[in-house]
Design a protein around this motif. Sequence first.
Motif, PDB file in Angstrom:
ATOM      1  N   GLY A 156       0.773  -1.228   0.000  1.00  0.00           N
ATOM      2  CA  GLY A 156       0.000   0.000   0.000  1.00  0.00           C
ATOM      3  C   GLY A 156       0.808   1.284   0.000  1.00  0.00           C
ATOM      4  O   GLY A 156       0.240   2.376  -0.070  1.00  0.00           O
ATOM      5  N   GLU A 157       2.146   1.190   0.072  1.00  0.00           N
ATOM      6  CA  GLU A 157       2.964   2.393   0.101  1.00  0.00           C
ATOM      7  C   GLU A 157       3.188   2.947  -1.305  1.00  0.00           C
ATOM      8  O   GLU A 157       3.012   2.252  -2.308  1.00  0.00           O
ATOM      9  N   THR A 158       3.593   4.217  -1.352  1.00  0.00           N
ATOM     10  CA  THR A 158       3.930   4.866  -2.609  1.00  0.00           C
ATOM     11  C   THR A 158       5.439   4.980  -2.717  1.00  0.00           C
ATOM     12  O   THR A 158       6.107   5.467  -1.802  1.00  0.00           O
ATOM     13  N   VAL A 159       5.979   4.525  -3.845  1.00  0.00           N
ATOM     14  CA  VAL A 159       7.418   4.529  -4.088  1.00  0.00           C
ATOM     15  C   VAL A 159       7.694   5.357  -5.331  1.00  0.00           C
ATOM     16  O   VAL A 159       7.074   5.141  -6.382  1.00  0.00           O
ATOM     17  N   GLY A 163      15.670   7.979 -11.852  1.00  0.00           N
ATOM     18  CA  GLY A 163      16.743   7.360 -12.613  1.00  0.00           C
ATOM     19  C   GLY A 163      16.349   5.978 -13.065  1.00  0.00           C
ATOM     20  O   GLY A 163      16.270   5.053 -12.248  1.00  0.00           O
ATOM     21  N   LEU A 164      16.075   5.814 -14.358  1.00  0.00           N
ATOM     22  CA  LEU A 164      15.514   4.570 -14.858  1.00  0.00           C
ATOM     23  C   LEU A 164      16.507   3.809 -15.736  1.00  0.00           C
ATOM     24  O   LEU A 164      16.191   3.336 -16.823  1.00  0.00           O
ATOM     25  N   GLY A 165      17.745   3.700 -15.247  1.00  0.00           N
ATOM     26  CA  GLY A 165      18.680   2.748 -15.818  1.00  0.00           C
ATOM     27  C   GLY A 165      18.366   1.373 -15.279  1.00  0.00           C
ATOM     28  O   GLY A 165      17.277   1.115 -14.761  1.00  0.00           O
ATOM     29  N   ALA A 166      19.321   0.461 -15.381  1.00  0.00           N
ATOM     30  CA  ALA A 166      19.071  -0.915 -14.964  1.00  0.00           C
ATOM     31  C   ALA A 166      18.695  -1.004 -13.488  1.00  0.00           C
ATOM     32  O   ALA A 166      17.759  -1.716 -13.110  1.00  0.00           O
ATOM     33  N   VAL A 167      19.418  -0.272 -12.613  1.00  0.00           N
ATOM     34  CA  VAL A 167      19.129  -0.331 -11.177  1.00  0.00           C
ATOM     35  C   VAL A 167      17.748   0.248 -10.884  1.00  0.00           C
ATOM     36  O   VAL A 167      16.953  -0.338 -10.140  1.00  0.00           O
ATOM     37  N   GLY A 168      17.449   1.402 -11.471  1.00  0.00           N
ATOM     38  CA  GLY A 168      16.147   2.022 -11.232  1.00  0.00           C
ATOM     39  C   GLY A 168      14.993   1.161 -11.715  1.00  0.00           C
ATOM     40  O   GLY A 168      13.961   1.053 -11.042  1.00  0.00           O
ATOM     41  N   LEU A 169      15.156   0.530 -12.873  1.00  0.00           N
ATOM     42  CA  LEU A 169      14.092  -0.330 -13.391  1.00  0.00           C
ATOM     43  C   LEU A 169      13.900  -1.562 -12.527  1.00  0.00           C
ATOM     44  O   LEU A 169      12.777  -2.045 -12.352  1.00  0.00           O
ATOM     45  N   MET A 170      15.002  -2.088 -11.982  1.00  0.00           N
ATOM     46  CA  MET A 170      14.874  -3.208 -11.041  1.00  0.00           C
ATOM     47  C   MET A 170      14.102  -2.773  -9.792  1.00  0.00           C
ATOM     48  O   MET A 170      13.277  -3.530  -9.259  1.00  0.00           O
ATOM     49  N   ALA A 171      14.352  -1.554  -9.327  1.00  0.00           N
ATOM     50  CA  ALA A 171      13.614  -1.037  -8.171  1.00  0.00           C
ATOM     51  C   ALA A 171      12.136  -0.886  -8.502  1.00  0.00           C
ATOM     52  O   ALA A 171      11.262  -1.186  -7.680  1.00  0.00           O
ATOM     53  N   VAL A 172      11.844  -0.419  -9.708  1.00  0.00           N
ATOM     54  CA  VAL A 172      10.449  -0.300 -10.150  1.00  0.00           C
ATOM     55  C   VAL A 172       9.769  -1.665 -10.125  1.00  0.00           C
ATOM     56  O   VAL A 172       8.654  -1.821  -9.594  1.00  0.00           O
ATOM     57  N   MET A 173      10.427  -2.684 -10.683  1.00  0.00           N
ATOM     58  CA  MET A 173       9.828  -4.021 -10.717  1.00  0.00           C
ATOM     59  C   MET A 173       9.600  -4.577  -9.317  1.00  0.00           C
ATOM     60  O   MET A 173       8.562  -5.195  -9.050  1.00  0.00           O
ATOM     61  N   GLY A 180      -0.589  -3.566  -3.646  1.00  0.00           N
ATOM     62  CA  GLY A 180      -1.197  -2.269  -3.370  1.00  0.00           C
ATOM     63  C   GLY A 180      -0.294  -1.069  -3.475  1.00  0.00           C
ATOM     64  O   GLY A 180      -0.709   0.056  -3.157  1.00  0.00           O
ATOM     65  N   THR A 181       0.956  -1.262  -3.936  1.00  0.00           N
ATOM     66  CA  THR A 181       1.851  -0.113  -4.045  1.00  0.00           C
ATOM     67  C   THR A 181       1.471   0.767  -5.228  1.00  0.00           C
ATOM     68  O   THR A 181       0.870   0.318  -6.207  1.00  0.00           O
ATOM     69  N   THR A 182       1.826   2.040  -5.119  1.00  0.00           N
ATOM     70  CA  THR A 182       1.771   2.957  -6.248  1.00  0.00           C
ATOM     71  C   THR A 182       3.208   3.316  -6.588  1.00  0.00           C
ATOM     72  O   THR A 182       3.953   3.778  -5.726  1.00  0.00           O
ATOM     73  N   VAL A 183       3.605   3.080  -7.832  1.00  0.00           N
ATOM     74  CA  VAL A 183       4.992   3.273  -8.237  1.00  0.00           C
ATOM     75  C   VAL A 183       5.068   4.415  -9.243  1.00  0.00           C
ATOM     76  O   VAL A 183       4.434   4.364 -10.310  1.00  0.00           O
ATOM     77  N   LEU A 184       5.844   5.434  -8.899  1.00  0.00           N
ATOM     78  CA  LEU A 184       6.060   6.595  -9.756  1.00  0.00           C
ATOM     79  C   LEU A 184       7.498   6.544 -10.260  1.00  0.00           C
ATOM     80  O   LEU A 184       8.425   6.323  -9.474  1.00  0.00           O
ATOM     81  N   GLY A 220       0.133  13.606   0.676  1.00  0.00           N
ATOM     82  CA  GLY A 220       1.151  14.302   1.454  1.00  0.00           C
ATOM     83  C   GLY A 220       2.578  13.915   1.161  1.00  0.00           C
ATOM     84  O   GLY A 220       3.492  14.348   1.865  1.00  0.00           O
ATOM     85  N   GLY A 221       2.804  13.112   0.124  1.00  0.00           N
ATOM     86  CA  GLY A 221       4.169  12.765  -0.247  1.00  0.00           C
ATOM     87  C   GLY A 221       4.384  11.271  -0.375  1.00  0.00           C
ATOM     88  O   GLY A 221       3.556  10.456   0.043  1.00  0.00           O
ATOM     89  N   ALA A 222       5.520  10.915  -0.955  1.00  0.00           N
ATOM     90  CA  ALA A 222       5.862   9.501  -1.155  1.00  0.00           C
ATOM     91  C   ALA A 222       6.345   8.878   0.145  1.00  0.00           C
ATOM     92  O   ALA A 222       6.950   9.541   0.988  1.00  0.00           O
ATOM     93  N   ASP A 223       6.091   7.596   0.300  1.00  0.00           N
ATOM     94  CA  ASP A 223       6.603   6.861   1.470  1.00  0.00           C
ATOM     95  C   ASP A 223       8.085   6.539   1.316  1.00  0.00           C
ATOM     96  O   ASP A 223       8.839   6.571   2.291  1.00  0.00           O
ATOM     97  N   VAL A 224       8.480   6.220   0.090  1.00  0.00           N
ATOM     98  CA  VAL A 224       9.872   5.851  -0.184  1.00  0.00           C
ATOM     99  C   VAL A 224      10.295   6.494  -1.502  1.00  0.00           C
ATOM    100  O   VAL A 224       9.539   6.479  -2.480  1.00  0.00           O
ATOM    101  N   ALA A 225      11.495   7.061  -1.517  1.00  0.00           N
ATOM    102  CA  ALA A 225      12.099   7.549  -2.755  1.00  0.00           C
ATOM    103  C   ALA A 225      13.411   6.800  -2.961  1.00  0.00           C
ATOM    104  O   ALA A 225      14.237   6.717  -2.048  1.00  0.00           O
ATOM    105  N   VAL A 226      13.593   6.256  -4.153  1.00  0.00           N
ATOM    106  CA  VAL A 226      14.834   5.569  -4.507  1.00  0.00           C
ATOM    107  C   VAL A 226      15.597   6.467  -5.471  1.00  0.00           C
ATOM    108  O   VAL A 226      15.111   6.769  -6.566  1.00  0.00           O
TER     109      VAL A 226
END
Length: 290
Positions: A156-159, A163-173, A180-184, A220-226
């Motif tokens: 249910g958290e928002t992440v 940066g959507l290189g290989a590491v960022g895309l792995m974080a997205v996946m 229930g997450t929302t991924v931006l 009110g903001g994201a729960d986690v930013a990578v």
Amino acid sequence: MKIERSSLCHSDLSVIDGSRIRPLPMALGHEAAGTVTKVGTGVNDVQIGDHVVLVFVPSCGKCRACNAGRPAPCHRGADANTSGDLLHGEALLRSPAGERINHHLGVSAFSEYAVVARESLVVIDKDVPFDIAAMFGCAALTGIGAVLNTAQVSAGETVIVFGLGAVGLMAVMAAAGIAGTTVLAIDPLAEKQELALRCGADHAAGPADAADLVAAHTDGGADVAVEAVGSGKVMETCLGLLARGGALVSVGLPHPDQTITTQALQFAGQGKRLLGSYMGDSVPSRDIPL
């Protein structure tokens, strides 16, 4: 061992441009997979012909970090990586003229063959294609680990991922796979935004639209930013987009000269957290098979 596939990771470029200070000359390459062709004396749990993923932190298994179940910050592995040596001895590589060539992170995978410490590899199933397996040596451990191990993202958290290189895309996946997450996803390149949507992001945009995206899709903001860019300025931006109690996970590699400036009260006053994540706080022998 025979190197079957080696990815080109930005961390290799970071050695070249000085973002990572390493002794030169150095044989680069660290995100790789291969086949074992020979084993040394005392190695009994790896066989000739095994398929393996190379790991860029050769954890010693004996230091305080390793004993605590956190091999990523192993200081003996870090010392060997910093000096360009192998975990159990000095560098073996030499030029035709006899000049020492340093190992990169105990791997040096831009080659046909490599000599590595036993602690630098994880045996994998032979039905995993080598081009996919190679990504698990760095990008997967770092990006997936940042979400699952460092941030410990909950349902249910928002992440938000910058940066959507290989590491960022792995974080997205990884984030998209949690219920229930929302991924931006944020990147200046439209083709990378499209990749992120294919990888499970709910919304993607350029950096200029990040604040509007967070405002539209969070309370009110994201729960986690990578932060997978490696930029002090982006880290500052991420802190400003977090909700109270939110966590910024830093996985990019800024140049050593970069600094961040932010309101100190955010931490005690708003409960925000700044978390460094090296190798995704992973345990490779556990996390690569998983």
